[in-house]
Design an enzyme around this catalytic site. Structure first.
Site, PDB file in Angstrom:
ATOM      1  N   CYS A   1     -27.538 -37.961   6.723  1.00  0.00           N
ATOM      2  CA  CYS A   1     -27.753 -37.675   5.291  1.00  0.00           C
ATOM      3  C   CYS A   1     -27.143 -36.337   4.853  1.00  0.00           C
ATOM      4  O   CYS A   1     -26.570 -36.241   3.767  1.00  0.00           O
ATOM      5  CB  CYS A   1     -29.240 -37.709   4.981  1.00  0.00           C
ATOM      6  SG  CYS A   1     -30.245 -36.891   6.222  1.00  0.00           S
TER       7      CYS A   1
ATOM      8  N   HIS B   1     -32.014 -33.752  -0.361  1.00  0.00           N
ATOM      9  CA  HIS B   1     -31.556 -32.596   0.396  1.00  0.00           C
ATOM     10  C   HIS B   1     -30.697 -31.709  -0.512  1.00  0.00           C
ATOM     11  O   HIS B   1     -29.899 -32.219  -1.323  1.00  0.00           O
ATOM     12  CB  HIS B   1     -30.672 -33.016   1.579  1.00  0.00           C
ATOM     13  CG  HIS B   1     -31.406 -33.764   2.652  1.00  0.00           C
ATOM     14  ND1 HIS B   1     -32.777 -33.865   2.733  1.00  0.00           N
ATOM     15  CD2 HIS B   1     -30.914 -34.437   3.735  1.00  0.00           C
ATOM     16  CE1 HIS B   1     -33.094 -34.576   3.810  1.00  0.00           C
ATOM     17  NE2 HIS B   1     -31.993 -34.936   4.433  1.00  0.00           N
TER      18      HIS B   1
END
Ligand code: A2P
Length: 360
Positions: free
Chosen positions: A135, A248
């Site tokens: 990710c 994130h």
């Protein structure tokens, strides 16, 4: 490789009960992925339970075994590296095209590691297993590609601020519980992470390697080089887990080969499909984890010259994206969409027939 884009696809989600697996199912439905059958696979802990899937009713979770992949055309895996190591080759042998979200296959030579809008052509070489990047690497790649193509990249330093959902459902529950415990004056109990994540920042994601980096940090190093086709790119990373549920965030410093101004960089970033520039600090406009949650886009802002690098060859910026969506599930589905559009899905039944009825 491959062959056909069958009109009727049987799709499986492996790890269907997990945080990423559930998002995979959701994204398949949202994107109206052309499937005629949807199968949900997980471990013996969930096999036999039902999950309600809008438009598909209550689907029974099946145990993920090698034979469960008979007749499945595309399997999206997010059930941990061990499961992928064991079952992805079994699925591929049965003619299934696996898109794997674990780190098990990413750096394997010959296995494409693909961000849908960055290196889709790499999919042409697949032989049944395709890797979905980590990710943190994923969201970096679209803006980095723009810089690579326009001005070249020499070096990149990335610091990540990663949401707990990347660790899975249990980490979301643990952060919620620690927030409650704090509010009620109780001690915060840590079980998923080595220390409480509530009101903390942990510079420790995945295991430590001999070189002092964590495996998560090293994934950014090696995966970036593979995806961008820049085997000598100089990269350093510090990965930090923060008490954020979703998305994130990353502070990125890039040294370019040719000079580039922030205004030029913003224009380059805005030209990449799936990238949105949010950069008006005077009006407090910059990418935020909370705003990115639920979106498939990569948000870039705080673009500025890095004065520590001479000749306008340094840029600093902030990149935010939903780690469960673009960072995992959505990119996996986008890869499947590219495979369908280009006729690169292996058709399980065709493969089996070609191999004389035995798994190919
Ligand atoms: P299960 O619910 O049966 O444990 P998360 O990352 O959110 O914790 O989710 C992990 C996912 O991977 C879950 O769906 C989990 O299923 C699945 N999983 C874990 N181990 C296996 C396994 N050995 N085989 C198949 N699925 C697995």
């Amino acid at each position: 490789m491959p062959g056909t884009s069958p009109a009727k696809l049987t799709v499986a989600v492996v790890g269907a009960t997990g945080a990423v697996g559930r998002t995979m199912t959701k994204v398949l439905l949202e994107k109206q992925f052309p499937m005629t059958e949807l199968r949900l696979l997980a471990s013996e802990r969930s096999a036999g339970k039902t999950l309600t899937v809008p438009g598909w009713g209550d689907l029974t979770v099946e145990l993920a075994t090698p034979d469960a992949f008979e007749g499945i055309d595309i399997a999206l895996f997010s059930a941990g590296g061990g499961t992928s190591k064991e079952l992805a080759p079994e699925a591929a042998r049965r003619g299934c095209t696996v898109i794997d979200n674990s780190s098990a296959w990413r750096m394997e030579p010959g296995i494409p590691l693909v961000v849908s809008q960055v290196n889709p052509d790499d999919l042409a070489a697949h032989e049944g297993i395709i890797a979905n990047p980590n990710c943190s690497t994923m969201q970096l790649m679209p803006p980095l590609m723009a810089l690579r193509d326009a001005v070249g990249i020499e070096r990149m330093v990335v610091d990540t601020y990663q949401a707990v959902s990347g660790t899975g459902h249990k980490a979301i529950v643990e952060l919620e519980e620690q927030v409650k415990a704090h509010a009620e004056g109780r001690p915060k109990v840590a079980s998923v992470y080595p220390y409480p994540i509530g009101f903390n920042a942990l510079p420790h994601i995945d295991v430590f390697l001999d070189n002092g980096y964590t495996k998560e940090e090293w994934k950014v190093v090696t995966e970036s080089r593979k995806i961008l086709h820049l085997p000598d790119l100089r990269v350093s990373c510090t990965a930090v887990r923060v008490p954020v549920f979703m998305s994130h965030s990353e502070a990125v410093h890039v040294e370019t080969r040719s000079p580039v101004t922030p205004a030029e960089a913003r224009e380059l970033f805005a030209g990449v499909p799936g990238v949105v520039v949010q950069d008006d600090p005077a009006n407090k406009v910059y990418p935020l984890a909370e705003h990115a949650a639920g979106s498939d886009l990569v948000y870039v802002g705080r673009v500025r010259q890095d004065p520590s690098i001479p000749d306008n060859k340094g840029l600093a910026f902030w990149v935010v994206s939903d780690n469960l969506r673009k960072g995992a599930a959505s990119n996996a589905v986008e890869i499947a969409e590219v495979l369908v559009a280009r006729g690169w899905v292996r058709k399980a039944s065709v493969r089996a027939a070609v191999a004389g009825g035995t798994p190919a």
